[in-house]
Design an enzyme around this catalytic site. Sequence first.
Site, PDB file in Angstrom:
ATOM      1  N   CYS A 105       8.637  -0.136  -9.061  1.00 44.90           N
ATOM      2  CA  CYS A 105       8.312  -0.779 -10.335  1.00 44.90           C
ATOM      3  C   CYS A 105       9.233  -0.365 -11.473  1.00 44.90           C
ATOM      4  O   CYS A 105       9.519  -1.184 -12.352  1.00 44.90           O
ATOM      5  CB  CYS A 105       6.846  -0.547 -10.669  1.00 44.90           C
ATOM      6  SG  CYS A 105       5.763  -1.465  -9.535  1.00 44.90           S
ATOM      7  N   ASP A 117       3.209   2.057 -14.757  1.00 41.84           N
ATOM      8  CA  ASP A 117       2.313   2.360 -13.626  1.00 41.84           C
ATOM      9  C   ASP A 117       1.975   3.852 -13.490  1.00 41.84           C
ATOM     10  O   ASP A 117       1.917   4.377 -12.366  1.00 41.84           O
ATOM     11  CB  ASP A 117       2.909   1.826 -12.314  1.00 41.84           C
ATOM     12  CG  ASP A 117       2.961   0.307 -12.280  1.00 41.84           C
ATOM     13  OD1 ASP A 117       2.721  -0.322 -13.328  1.00 41.84           O
ATOM     14  OD2 ASP A 117       3.255  -0.252 -11.216  1.00 41.84           O
ATOM     15  N   LYS A 143      -0.722  -6.154 -13.935  1.00 39.55           N
ATOM     16  CA  LYS A 143       0.007  -7.120 -13.089  1.00 39.55           C
ATOM     17  C   LYS A 143      -0.546  -7.140 -11.678  1.00 39.55           C
ATOM     18  O   LYS A 143      -1.022  -6.128 -11.174  1.00 39.55           O
ATOM     19  CB  LYS A 143       1.500  -6.797 -13.090  1.00 39.55           C
ATOM     20  CG  LYS A 143       1.806  -5.420 -12.573  1.00 39.55           C
ATOM     21  CD  LYS A 143       3.223  -4.998 -12.934  1.00 39.55           C
ATOM     22  CE  LYS A 143       3.434  -3.524 -12.689  1.00 39.55           C
ATOM     23  NZ  LYS A 143       3.302  -3.100 -11.300  1.00 39.55           N
TER      24      LYS A 143
HETATM   25  C1  VGL Z   1       4.413   0.325  -6.852  1.00 41.12           C
HETATM   26  C2  VGL Z   1       4.356   0.313  -4.560  1.00 41.12           C
HETATM   27  C3  VGL Z   1       3.339  -0.602  -4.569  1.00 41.12           C
HETATM   28  C4  VGL Z   1       4.994   0.892  -8.110  1.00 41.12           C
HETATM   29  C5  VGL Z   1       3.384  -0.596  -6.877  1.00 41.12           C
HETATM   30  O1  VGL Z   1       4.299   0.924  -9.140  1.00 41.12           O
HETATM   31  O2  VGL Z   1       6.178   1.319  -8.077  1.00 41.12           O
HETATM   32  N1  VGL Z   1       4.893   0.762  -5.685  1.00 41.12           N
HETATM   33  N2  VGL Z   1       2.852  -1.054  -5.723  1.00 41.12           N
END
Ligand code: VGL
Length: 201
Positions: free
Chosen positions: A154, A21, A106
Amino acid sequence: MTENRLNPYEYDRSTALIVVDLQNDFADPAGSLHVNGGEHLARLINAEIATARKAGSFVVYTQDWHPPRTAHFVTDGGVWPVHCVAGTWGAAFPADLQVMGPSVRKGTGGEDGYSGFTVQDQHTGERQPTSLEGLLRDKSIGTVVVAGLATDYCVKETALDAVALGFRTVVARPAIRPVDLKAGDGDRAIDDMTRGGVIVA
Ligand code: VGL
Ligand code: ZN
């Protein structure tokens, strides 16, 4: 010589680097869910990607990839500001990140969940696998090195799932940053990962 190495583990053909991410909404100070220090990670992770590739390791990326409306967002009952909406600047990789492998997207169907390996139905809690495990099995990967954002969501969930799936799992501590919604969340996540069998190095 070794100063750019993020962890003491050697890469080889049975090792994969998972970049979690690293996307503008998390990594860029102008992003909607900017993680402190996330703006430094592309440079650090690029060095790791170069090392991994030289050793013949597989490099794979994950991207949070939400529809405009999902119960993951505060606008529809969730906790997070709108972020990483499919196809937007916020969902894209930072311009300076070296992208040298496939990306697993995702949450594309509005599902919740933080792991790169699974998504979760918001109503039933049922988990469905993403394509990530298959990509790793196809290459006979035994060890995964995890870097990216965010430590307490994540990165943590991806690393714990990797352990559960039987991968030797290393988290590159210099190349992760926490959201820290509550002070100490990032440190607790590191404890949780360590207790769960992740090598945080
Ligand atoms: C994430 C909060 C919301 C992450 C993803 O990638 O850690 N955190 N969506
Ligand atoms: Zn998200």
